[in-house]
Design an enzyme around this catalytic site. Sequence first.
Site, PDB file in Angstrom:
ATOM      1  N   HIS A 136       0.876  -1.175   0.000  1.00  0.00           N
ATOM      2  CA  HIS A 136       0.000   0.000   0.000  1.00  0.00           C
ATOM      3  C   HIS A 136       0.913   1.224   0.000  1.00  0.00           C
ATOM      4  O   HIS A 136       2.034   1.172   0.491  1.00  0.00           O
ATOM      5  CB  HIS A 136      -0.957  -0.053   1.197  1.00  0.00           C
ATOM      6  N   CYS A 177      -7.732  -1.842   3.359  1.00  0.00           N
ATOM      7  CA  CYS A 177      -8.501  -2.818   4.126  1.00  0.00           C
ATOM      8  C   CYS A 177      -9.473  -2.070   5.038  1.00  0.00           C
ATOM      9  O   CYS A 177      -9.058  -1.230   5.831  1.00  0.00           O
ATOM     10  CB  CYS A 177      -7.555  -3.690   4.951  1.00  0.00           C
TER      11      CYS A 177
HETATM   12  P1  HMG Z   1     -17.975 -14.016  11.691  1.00  0.00           P
HETATM   13  O1  HMG Z   1     -19.104 -13.130  12.100  1.00  0.00           O
HETATM   14  O2  HMG Z   1     -17.015 -14.458  12.728  1.00  0.00           O
HETATM   15  O3  HMG Z   1     -18.435 -15.345  10.917  1.00  0.00           O
HETATM   16  O4  HMG Z   1     -17.201 -13.296  10.489  1.00  0.00           O
HETATM   17  P2  HMG Z   1     -19.672 -16.275  10.991  1.00  0.00           P
HETATM   18  O5  HMG Z   1     -19.206 -17.619  10.576  1.00  0.00           O
HETATM   19  O6  HMG Z   1     -20.385 -16.120  12.315  1.00  0.00           O
HETATM   20  O7  HMG Z   1     -20.624 -15.703   9.820  1.00  0.00           O
HETATM   21  C1  HMG Z   1     -21.240 -14.431   9.894  1.00  0.00           C
HETATM   22  C2  HMG Z   1     -22.099 -14.292   8.649  1.00  0.00           C
HETATM   23  O8  HMG Z   1     -21.256 -14.247   7.494  1.00  0.00           O
HETATM   24  C3  HMG Z   1     -23.048 -15.476   8.422  1.00  0.00           C
HETATM   25  O9  HMG Z   1     -24.166 -14.958   7.723  1.00  0.00           O
HETATM   26  C4  HMG Z   1     -22.272 -16.357   7.487  1.00  0.00           C
HETATM   27  O10 HMG Z   1     -23.076 -17.210   6.702  1.00  0.00           O
HETATM   28  C5  HMG Z   1     -21.585 -15.326   6.594  1.00  0.00           C
HETATM   29  P3  HMG Z   1     -25.546 -14.600   8.499  1.00  0.00           P
HETATM   30  O11 HMG Z   1     -25.962 -15.898   9.140  1.00  0.00           O
HETATM   31  O12 HMG Z   1     -25.187 -13.542   9.523  1.00  0.00           O
HETATM   32  O13 HMG Z   1     -26.438 -14.095   7.418  1.00  0.00           O
HETATM   33  N1  HMG Z   1     -20.324 -15.821   6.036  1.00  0.00           N
HETATM   34  C6  HMG Z   1     -20.015 -15.709   4.740  1.00  0.00           C
HETATM   35  N2  HMG Z   1     -20.690 -15.192   3.689  1.00  0.00           N
HETATM   36  C7  HMG Z   1     -20.076 -15.245   2.481  1.00  0.00           C
HETATM   37  N3  HMG Z   1     -18.841 -15.749   2.292  1.00  0.00           N
HETATM   38  C8  HMG Z   1     -18.143 -16.273   3.317  1.00  0.00           C
HETATM   39  C9  HMG Z   1     -18.739 -16.255   4.610  1.00  0.00           C
HETATM   40  N4  HMG Z   1     -18.333 -16.684   5.821  1.00  0.00           N
HETATM   41  C10 HMG Z   1     -19.310 -16.413   6.668  1.00  0.00           C
HETATM   42  N5  HMG Z   1     -16.924 -16.767   3.111  1.00  0.00           N
HETATM   43  C11 HMG Z   1     -15.962 -13.504   8.437  1.00  0.00           C
HETATM   44  C12 HMG Z   1     -16.092 -13.929   9.900  1.00  0.00           C
HETATM   45  C13 HMG Z   1     -14.625 -14.013   7.951  1.00  0.00           C
HETATM   46  C14 HMG Z   1     -17.089 -14.094   7.657  1.00  0.00           C
HETATM   47  C15 HMG Z   1     -16.046 -11.944   8.360  1.00  0.00           C
HETATM   48  O14 HMG Z   1     -15.197 -11.395   9.318  1.00  0.00           O
HETATM   49  C16 HMG Z   1     -15.658 -11.445   6.998  1.00  0.00           C
HETATM   50  O15 HMG Z   1     -16.310 -11.716   6.003  1.00  0.00           O
HETATM   51  N6  HMG Z   1     -14.575 -10.645   6.910  1.00  0.00           N
HETATM   52  C17 HMG Z   1     -14.183 -10.081   5.648  1.00  0.00           C
HETATM   53  C18 HMG Z   1     -12.771  -9.688   5.735  1.00  0.00           C
HETATM   54  C19 HMG Z   1     -12.339  -8.958   4.480  1.00  0.00           C
HETATM   55  O16 HMG Z   1     -12.863  -9.125   3.404  1.00  0.00           O
HETATM   56  N7  HMG Z   1     -11.289  -8.099   4.650  1.00  0.00           N
HETATM   57  C20 HMG Z   1     -10.711  -7.408   3.539  1.00  0.00           C
HETATM   58  C21 HMG Z   1      -9.859  -8.337   2.730  1.00  0.00           C
HETATM   59  S1  HMG Z   1      -8.264  -8.653   3.500  1.00  0.00           S
HETATM   60  C22 HMG Z   1      -7.314  -7.291   2.967  1.00  0.00           C
HETATM   61  O17 HMG Z   1      -7.825  -6.352   2.429  1.00  0.00           O
HETATM   62  C23 HMG Z   1      -5.819  -7.366   3.127  1.00  0.00           C
HETATM   63  C24 HMG Z   1      -5.121  -7.697   1.784  1.00  0.00           C
HETATM   64  O18 HMG Z   1      -5.423  -6.733   0.798  1.00  0.00           O
HETATM   65  C25 HMG Z   1      -3.616  -7.761   1.980  1.00  0.00           C
HETATM   66  C26 HMG Z   1      -3.079  -6.562   2.755  1.00  0.00           C
HETATM   67  O19 HMG Z   1      -3.180  -5.426   2.254  1.00  0.00           O
HETATM   68  O20 HMG Z   1      -2.590  -6.831   3.866  1.00  0.00           O
HETATM   69  C27 HMG Z   1      -5.572  -9.066   1.270  1.00  0.00           C
HETATM   70 MG    MG Z   2      -4.411  -4.849   0.572  1.00  0.00          MG
END
Ligand code: HMG
Ligand code: MG
Length: 288
Positions: free
Chosen positions: A204, A235
């Site tokens: 970044h 993020c």
């Molecule tokens: P949680 O609340 O602990 O998980 O979140 P959960 O299992 O209790 O699920 C919560 C809800 O999410 C449920 O739905 C699940 O079905 C759904 P509800 O019953 O409430 O309707 N769910 C999903 N839906 C779609 N796809 C899935 C999924 N898993 C659960 N895979 C969870 C945990 C991981 C889901 C949540 O925290 C999350 O989605 N986080 C997203 C994180 C994210 O996208 N961050 C940005 C990307 S990382 C980044 O940018 C860094 C990077 O660029 C590198 C860098 O720069 O360092 C890669």
């Molecule tokens: Mg990133």
Amino acid sequence: MDNIIINEVGPRDGLQNINKVLSVDERLMLIRSLEETGIESIEIGSFVSHKAVPAMTNTGELINKLRNIDKYSVLIPNKKGLDKAKIHRVKEICTVLCVTDSMNRKNINQTVNETLNDLKSILGDSSKNGIRTKCYVSVAFHCPYEGKVDSTYVEDIVGQLLDYKVDEVVIADTIGAANPKEVSTLMTSLRSAYKEAVFSCHFHDTQALGLANVYSSLEAGINKFDSCIGGLGGCPFAPNSSGNLATEDLVGMLELMNITTGINLDKLLVAREVASELTNLALKGRMY
Ligand code: HMG
Ligand code: MG
């Protein structure tokens, strides 16, 4: 170093953190404009909770409209994400591990150890299904909650991921706080400790050090980099995170150094315009 691979993360990292949620067709338009540039590798979205990241809703529908699935990867945070990737016949997944407990908890609601445990089966299951795997090692230099991250600790984590047979480790400076000396230290020691491993870097550009950090990594023998059209990105769960290194800046610098990327800079500037129109944002890259 005469051939560099660039992985465009605009459709995922670039769109996940902006206020405007693009429609599937708008996301598709951005991906098509990027494909026109000759770029070989694009992270097209993520399978994450739509409550956590509304901009990434309907990634499955997006994939169904894409032509050449071989060129694309999708970020997944957990087993549920892998199940969706399998259904949509994704060829490459990007898992993510933030190496501090505070940041990992904010991002995917797990401790580092919990994610490592899950990754063991996610990575194993993926390779059994013929899916190539990457793992982002996020906040690899600095964490917005816990400060500077020790490089030997990061080396140990990378060792575990390699034991789990991840195909590629992406060292990520999530908040753009690393400097070229830190990058040189970590990338040189990783390359020397794990000679057979495939590494790439994800910078970044918060402090305008993205290009300098790329140069440092090149000197350490890294030939694969993430970047993002127009310097979009960040993020949503990392305070102070700002845009990725802009793809046009990276390609521009490499061209000036006579390093081949296979990407047409003029067409990249067209894709930049598309990104600007779709997002209604003033973009950050300087090479235009
Ligand atoms: P949680 O609340 O602990 O998980 O979140 P959960 O299992 O209790 O699920 C919560 C809800 O999410 C449920 O739905 C699940 O079905 C759904 P509800 O019953 O409430 O309707 N769910 C999903 N839906 C779609 N796809 C899935 C999924 N898993 C659960 N895979 C969870 C945990 C991981 C889901 C949540 O925290 C999350 O989605 N986080 C997203 C994180 C994210 O996208 N961050 C940005 C990307 S990382 C980044 O940018 C860094 C990077 O660029 C590198 C860098 O720069 O360092 C890669
Ligand atoms: Mg990133």
